[in-house]
Design a protein around this motif. Structure first.
Motif, PDB file in Angstrom:
ATOM      1  N   ALA A  58      32.187  24.087  46.281  1.00  0.00           N
ATOM      2  CA  ALA A  58      32.381  25.497  46.640  1.00  0.00           C
ATOM      3  C   ALA A  58      33.393  25.613  47.771  1.00  0.00           C
ATOM      4  CB  ALA A  58      31.048  26.119  47.044  1.00  0.00           C
ATOM      5  N   ARG A  59      33.285  24.725  48.772  1.00  0.00           N
ATOM      6  CA  ARG A  59      34.235  24.749  49.877  1.00  0.00           C
ATOM      7  C   ARG A  59      35.646  24.389  49.407  1.00  0.00           C
ATOM      8  NH1 ARG A  59      30.121  21.905  54.213  1.00  0.00           N
ATOM      9  NH2 ARG A  59      29.288  23.849  55.085  1.00  0.00           N
ATOM     10  N   LYS A  60      35.723  23.405  48.508  1.00  0.00           N
ATOM     11  CA  LYS A  60      37.026  22.999  47.987  1.00  0.00           C
ATOM     12  C   LYS A  60      37.704  24.153  47.259  1.00  0.00           C
ATOM     13  CE  LYS A  60      39.231  19.670  44.870  1.00  0.00           C
ATOM     14  NZ  LYS A  60      39.020  18.543  43.919  1.00  0.00           N
ATOM     15  N   ASN A  61      36.895  24.972  46.590  1.00  0.00           N
ATOM     16  CA  ASN A  61      37.431  26.122  45.845  1.00  0.00           C
ATOM     17  C   ASN A  61      37.483  27.399  46.693  1.00  0.00           C
ATOM     18  OD1 ASN A  61      37.851  25.357  42.826  1.00  0.00           O
ATOM     19  ND2 ASN A  61      35.927  24.347  43.399  1.00  0.00           N
ATOM     20  N   MET A  63      35.325  29.170  48.263  1.00  0.00           N
ATOM     21  CA  MET A  63      34.349  30.223  47.967  1.00  0.00           C
ATOM     22  C   MET A  63      33.888  30.954  49.228  1.00  0.00           C
ATOM     23  SD  MET A  63      34.149  30.324  44.753  1.00  0.00           S
ATOM     24  CE  MET A  63      32.763  31.413  44.556  1.00  0.00           C
ATOM     25  N   GLU A  64      34.051  30.316  50.390  1.00  0.00           N
ATOM     26  CA  GLU A  64      33.668  30.971  51.640  1.00  0.00           C
ATOM     27  C   GLU A  64      34.517  32.212  51.904  1.00  0.00           C
ATOM     28  OE1 GLU A  64      32.283  27.907  54.927  1.00  0.00           O
ATOM     29  OE2 GLU A  64      33.902  27.013  53.750  1.00  0.00           O
ATOM     30  N   HIS A  65      35.691  32.275  51.278  1.00  0.00           N
ATOM     31  CA  HIS A  65      36.586  33.410  51.486  1.00  0.00           C
ATOM     32  C   HIS A  65      36.467  34.453  50.371  1.00  0.00           C
ATOM     33  CE1 HIS A  65      38.407  31.127  54.715  1.00  0.00           C
ATOM     34  NE2 HIS A  65      38.545  30.099  53.889  1.00  0.00           N
ATOM     35  N   ASP A  66      35.579  34.210  49.442  1.00  0.00           N
ATOM     36  CA  ASP A  66      35.369  35.150  48.342  1.00  0.00           C
ATOM     37  C   ASP A  66      34.745  36.441  48.887  1.00  0.00           C
ATOM     38  OD1 ASP A  66      35.039  35.267  45.133  1.00  0.00           O
ATOM     39  OD2 ASP A  66      33.314  36.222  46.111  1.00  0.00           O
ATOM     40  N   ALA A  67      35.292  37.580  48.476  1.00  0.00           N
ATOM     41  CA  ALA A  67      34.831  38.875  48.998  1.00  0.00           C
ATOM     42  C   ALA A  67      33.351  39.113  48.711  1.00  0.00           C
ATOM     43  CB  ALA A  67      35.674  40.002  48.400  1.00  0.00           C
ATOM     44  N   GLU A  68      32.908  38.755  47.504  1.00  0.00           N
ATOM     45  CA  GLU A  68      31.507  38.967  47.133  1.00  0.00           C
ATOM     46  C   GLU A  68      30.590  38.098  47.993  1.00  0.00           C
ATOM     47  OE1 GLU A  68      28.645  38.818  43.133  1.00  0.00           O
ATOM     48  OE2 GLU A  68      30.811  38.429  42.978  1.00  0.00           O
ATOM     49  N   PHE A  69      31.033  36.847  48.242  1.00  0.00           N
ATOM     50  CA  PHE A  69      30.238  35.949  49.080  1.00  0.00           C
ATOM     51  C   PHE A  69      30.130  36.505  50.501  1.00  0.00           C
ATOM     52  CE2 PHE A  69      30.343  32.569  52.323  1.00  0.00           C
ATOM     53  CZ  PHE A  69      29.070  32.030  52.115  1.00  0.00           C
ATOM     54  N   LYS A  70      31.247  36.990  51.039  1.00  0.00           N
ATOM     55  CA  LYS A  70      31.241  37.537  52.388  1.00  0.00           C
ATOM     56  C   LYS A  70      30.284  38.712  52.512  1.00  0.00           C
ATOM     57  CE  LYS A  70      35.862  36.168  53.937  1.00  0.00           C
ATOM     58  NZ  LYS A  70      37.174  36.646  54.410  1.00  0.00           N
ATOM     59  N   LYS A  71      30.237  39.522  51.462  1.00  0.00           N
ATOM     60  CA  LYS A  71      29.335  40.676  51.474  1.00  0.00           C
ATOM     61  C   LYS A  71      27.881  40.225  51.491  1.00  0.00           C
ATOM     62  CE  LYS A  71      28.344  44.947  48.930  1.00  0.00           C
ATOM     63  NZ  LYS A  71      28.684  45.772  47.748  1.00  0.00           N
ATOM     64  N   GLU A  72      27.563  39.239  50.639  1.00  0.00           N
ATOM     65  CA  GLU A  72      26.187  38.708  50.594  1.00  0.00           C
ATOM     66  C   GLU A  72      25.842  38.023  51.904  1.00  0.00           C
ATOM     67  OE1 GLU A  72      25.024  36.401  47.253  1.00  0.00           O
ATOM     68  OE2 GLU A  72      25.938  37.748  45.781  1.00  0.00           O
ATOM     69  N   LEU A  73      26.800  37.275  52.475  1.00  0.00           N
ATOM     70  CA  LEU A  73      26.563  36.578  53.725  1.00  0.00           C
ATOM     71  C   LEU A  73      26.252  37.557  54.850  1.00  0.00           C
ATOM     72  CD1 LEU A  73      26.541  33.959  55.355  1.00  0.00           C
ATOM     73  CD2 LEU A  73      29.018  34.229  55.682  1.00  0.00           C
ATOM     74  N   GLU A  74      26.959  38.662  54.882  1.00  0.00           N
ATOM     75  CA  GLU A  74      26.727  39.662  55.916  1.00  0.00           C
ATOM     76  C   GLU A  74      25.327  40.259  55.796  1.00  0.00           C
ATOM     77  OE1 GLU A  74      27.386  41.716  59.296  1.00  0.00           O
ATOM     78  OE2 GLU A  74      28.645  40.135  58.411  1.00  0.00           O
ATOM     79  N   ALA A  75      24.884  40.496  54.556  1.00  0.00           N
ATOM     80  CA  ALA A  75      23.538  41.033  54.333  1.00  0.00           C
ATOM     81  C   ALA A  75      22.480  40.036  54.785  1.00  0.00           C
ATOM     82  CB  ALA A  75      23.356  41.385  52.857  1.00  0.00           C
TER      83      ALA A  75
END
Length: 252
Positions: A58-61, A63-75
């Motif tokens: 996930a890090r290699k791809n 994914m930490e910068h994916d908008a959907e991931f950021k939204k879930e992470l914030e929640a």
């Protein structure tokens, strides 16, 4: 080497240690018991390894910068921070021992124990066998204790059938009802239960006794602490509603 630092596997240069296993077991709660074996720990290690593989990919791809991931992470961060603050706030709530004693003194009815009995029994597979033993005991051909030792299929037979002291609901229904309807010294049976046929001798009736403060102290503390935490939580919420006004006018 500290056992916690023992390396169990290396995934892409990242070490999986004994501490990772222990932390995962703690997070599993009661379900951790099913992993309490060499095979279970091996399966758990594989789960941790698989998750690490997915994490690294996930890090290699990116994914930490994916908008959907950021939204879930914030929640998740919001929930985690709020829960952390609540837990830390409630951690400071204490109940003085004087309050425990006061509650105990003011609620005597809550600390009256239940009636118990002390009984002995002989358990056999057939009603005919129970009746034969009953007749021999009543005729004085054999003592109850010896009959229990030689004929009872219950482990208590080795102690002359002695079951010790017990309260309502601790034995199967038929056995329980018979015991609490008997008088000390009375012999009754056969009583049929799912286990077989019982000859029961009631050895003693023990009247309800008052539960001492030392016995009740921990339970009282848990109850009063829960009440105090709930009260403190509600008080904090009321204060915060003044500090951060809540407007429901457009909610519906």
């Amino acid at each position: 080497m500290n056992q916690q630092n023992k390396v169990l596997a290396v995934v892409g240069g990242h070490a999986i240690t004994e501490e990772d296993i222990q932390m995962t077991l703690m997070n599993l709660g009661q379900r951790a018991q099913q992993y309490n074996s060499p095979q279970g720990r091996k399966a758990l290690l594989e789960q941790i390894v698989n998750k690490e593989l997915m994490l690294q990919d996930a890090r290699k791809n990116l994914m930490e910068h994916d908008a959907e991931f950021k939204k879930e992470l914030e929640a998740v961060k919001k929930d985690l921070l709020a829960n952390f603050y609540i837990e830390k706030f409630l951690r400071d709530v204490k109940v003085p021992e004087s309050e425990l004693q006061k509650y105990y003194d003011e609620n005597p009815d809550k600390f009256q124990g239940n009636e118990t009995v002390s009984a002995s029994h002989i358990l056999v597979d057939k009603e005919e066998t129970a009746l034969e033993l009953l007749e021999k005991i009543q005729n004085g051909e054999i003592s109850f204790e010896d009959a229990a030792k030689t004929s009872s299929t219950c482990p208590s037979g080795q102690k002359g059938g002695d079951l010790g002291e017990f309260g309502h609901g601790m034995m199967v229904k038929e056995f329980d009802e018979a015991c609490f309807a008997m008088e000390p010294g009375e012999l009754r049976g056969p009583i049929k239960t799912q286990f077989g046929y019982h000859l029961i001798r009631l050895d003693k009736k023990n009247p309800p006794r008052t539960i001492s403060f030392s016995e009740a102290k921990d339970e009282i503390y848990r109850m009063l602490l829960s009440q105090a935490q709930q009260k403190a939580y509600q008080s904090k919420i009321n204060q915060l509603r003044i500090l951060y006004p809540v407007d429901y006018s457009s909610a519906l």
